[in-house]
Scaffold this motif. Structure first.
Motif, PDB file in Angstrom:
ATOM      1  N   THR A  26       0.844  -1.195   0.000  1.00 24.86           N
ATOM      2  CA  THR A  26       0.000   0.000   0.000  1.00 24.86           C
ATOM      3  C   THR A  26       0.880   1.244   0.000  1.00 24.86           C
ATOM      4  OG1 THR A  26      -0.104   0.028   2.423  1.00 24.86           O
ATOM      5  CG2 THR A  26      -1.847  -1.171   1.257  1.00 24.86           C
ATOM      6  N   GLY A  29      -2.376   7.795   0.597  1.00 24.23           N
ATOM      7  CA  GLY A  29      -3.352   8.346  -0.334  1.00 24.23           C
ATOM      8  C   GLY A  29      -3.176   9.846  -0.508  1.00 24.23           C
ATOM      9  N   LYS A 207     -15.047  -1.852  -6.974  1.00 23.41           N
ATOM     10  CA  LYS A 207     -14.124  -1.126  -7.835  1.00 23.41           C
ATOM     11  C   LYS A 207     -13.542   0.035  -7.030  1.00 23.41           C
ATOM     12  CE  LYS A 207     -16.719  -2.303 -12.014  1.00 23.41           C
ATOM     13  NZ  LYS A 207     -17.478  -1.775 -13.191  1.00 23.41           N
ATOM     14  N   PRO A 208     -12.380  -0.175  -6.405  1.00 22.95           N
ATOM     15  CA  PRO A 208     -11.797   0.842  -5.530  1.00 22.95           C
ATOM     16  C   PRO A 208     -11.632   2.204  -6.190  1.00 22.95           C
ATOM     17  CG  PRO A 208     -10.580  -1.218  -5.359  1.00 22.95           C
ATOM     18  CD  PRO A 208     -11.536  -1.375  -6.495  1.00 22.95           C
ATOM     19  N   ALA A 209     -11.341   2.223  -7.504  1.00 21.68           N
ATOM     20  CA  ALA A 209     -11.092   3.492  -8.189  1.00 21.68           C
ATOM     21  C   ALA A 209     -12.321   4.385  -8.246  1.00 21.68           C
ATOM     22  CB  ALA A 209     -10.584   3.219  -9.606  1.00 21.68           C
ATOM     23  N   GLU A 210     -13.499   3.812  -7.993  1.00 20.83           N
ATOM     24  CA  GLU A 210     -14.715   4.611  -8.033  1.00 20.83           C
ATOM     25  C   GLU A 210     -14.935   5.402  -6.746  1.00 20.83           C
ATOM     26  OE1 GLU A 210     -17.982   2.096  -9.000  1.00 20.83           O
ATOM     27  OE2 GLU A 210     -17.310   1.735 -11.064  1.00 20.83           O
ATOM     28  N   HIS A 212     -13.535   8.034  -3.813  1.00 15.95           N
ATOM     29  CA  HIS A 212     -12.566   9.103  -3.625  1.00 15.95           C
ATOM     30  C   HIS A 212     -12.733   9.696  -2.226  1.00 15.95           C
ATOM     31  CE1 HIS A 212     -11.772   9.127  -7.993  1.00 15.95           C
ATOM     32  NE2 HIS A 212     -13.082   8.939  -8.124  1.00 15.95           N
ATOM     33  N   ASP A 213     -11.663  10.285  -1.729  1.00 14.10           N
ATOM     34  CA  ASP A 213     -11.716  10.970  -0.443  1.00 14.10           C
ATOM     35  C   ASP A 213     -12.328  12.341  -0.680  1.00 14.10           C
ATOM     36  OD1 ASP A 213     -11.235  12.370   1.935  1.00 14.10           O
ATOM     37  OD2 ASP A 213      -9.413  11.233   2.354  1.00 14.10           O
ATOM     38  N   GLU A 217     -10.740  16.247  -1.428  1.00 17.43           N
ATOM     39  CA  GLU A 217     -11.116  16.982  -2.631  1.00 17.43           C
ATOM     40  C   GLU A 217     -11.706  18.342  -2.273  1.00 17.43           C
ATOM     41  OE1 GLU A 217     -13.727  14.300  -4.641  1.00 17.43           O
ATOM     42  OE2 GLU A 217     -12.104  13.162  -5.573  1.00 17.43           O
TER      43      GLU A 217
END
Length: 292
Positions: A26, A29, A207-210, A212-213, A217
């Motif tokens: 890991t 982020g 789907k982790p990419a979907e 966001h923090d 942002e």
């Protein structure tokens, strides 16, 4: 692959040794870090290493010390610490195998990729990987890294192995102390059916990419607004802007679940029973009549 391994050594299974290298699985982020700044001057706050009665000291004059009594320390040089012989420093011996389901999720701390150190180690590495996969077991052992001995598990992951650092028993709080006051009751079958239907409706592949923090942002947007604003004025945004107005906390759980399954907006969690809701309405109605 990362340029520097987190750990290098060998897995030992009885008389078999497998040279391996371990790399972080890991990374950090998109977090935002802040500095402390002296507002009148705009200068960043710095910290110095100081000793009471001495003042600022040079970094090369600092050593590690263990406090044995108040104000009394045993001083240790770094090479003395490194010289302590722990068998697990360069060897991870797999001392036990368990079903993965036996390890509670609370014990897992951080994953690492484990790869064979060279071509000669690859054959034994593959045998261990496939044996773990066939038996559906994970291996347990301990290794010494960065000043402490860690409990770890080894399990297959695709074409390789993943090592996961586990917490020790004294690092995990007992769940019973938090959950003991929750009623030992069964939900109404219809409510349970509606809840499972709602879960089925919202089930999809992960789907982790979907994800966001959203907080990070929002901070980026705020920083950009302040950068462009004249005079560095304060910008306070309403976190509830754009949300529907909050209604009463009193809801009918059955109606809320039915509405959710039907595609309606989610209702607020209930804190009162439907019966009290009816009583509240009647009371309000009576007051209105008296006022008229």
């Amino acid at each position: 692959m990362a340029a520097r391994a987190y750990w290098q050594g060998q897995i030992r299974l009885a008389l078999v040794s497998i040279p391996v290298e371990v790399y972080p699985a890991t990374k950090s982020g998109a977090a935002i870090s802040f500095h402390q700044v002296h507002e009148p001057s705009g200068k960043r706050i710095r910290y110095e290493k100081v000793a009471p009665g001495v003042g600022p000291v040079d970094r090369d004059e600092i050593v590690k010390g263990y406090e044995v009594e108040k104000g009394e320390y045993v001083l240790l040089e770094q090479d003395e610490i490194e010289a302590v012989k722990i068998e697990s420093r360069k060897t991870l011996e797999l001392v036990q195998f368990v079903d993965a389901s036996e390890i509670d999720v609370l014990y897992y701390e951080k994953p690492y990729f484990m790869v064979p150190a060279d071509d000669l180690a690859e054959e034994a590495y593959i045998v261990l990987r496939d044996a773990l996969r066939q038996t559906k077991k994970v291996g347990l052992g301990q290794l010494s890294v960065r000043g402490r001995e860690q409990l770890v598990s080894i399990k297959p992951c695709g074409r390789g192995l993943v090592m996961e650092v586990l917490r020790y028993a004294d690092e995990v709080n007992k769940a019973q102390s938090y959950f003991r006051d929750i009623a030992d009751a069964k939900p109404q079958p219809e409510l349970l059916d509606l809840a499972t239907t709602l879960i089925d409706k919202k089930t999809a592949p992960f789907k982790p990419a979907e994800f966001h923090d959203r907080y990070v942002e929002a901070l980026h947007r705020l920083i950009e607004k302040k950068r462009k604003a004249k005079g560095n004025r304060r910008i306070l945004e309403d976190p509830d802007e754009g949300r529907p107005a909050a209604g009463s906390n009193v809801i009918d759980l059955m109606a809320a679940l039915r509405k959710s399954v039907g595609g309606g907006a989610p209702a607020k969690a209930s804190t009162k029973s439907p019966a009290k809701k009816t009583t509240t309405k009647k009371t309000a109605s009576t007051r209105n009549r008296k006022a008229g």
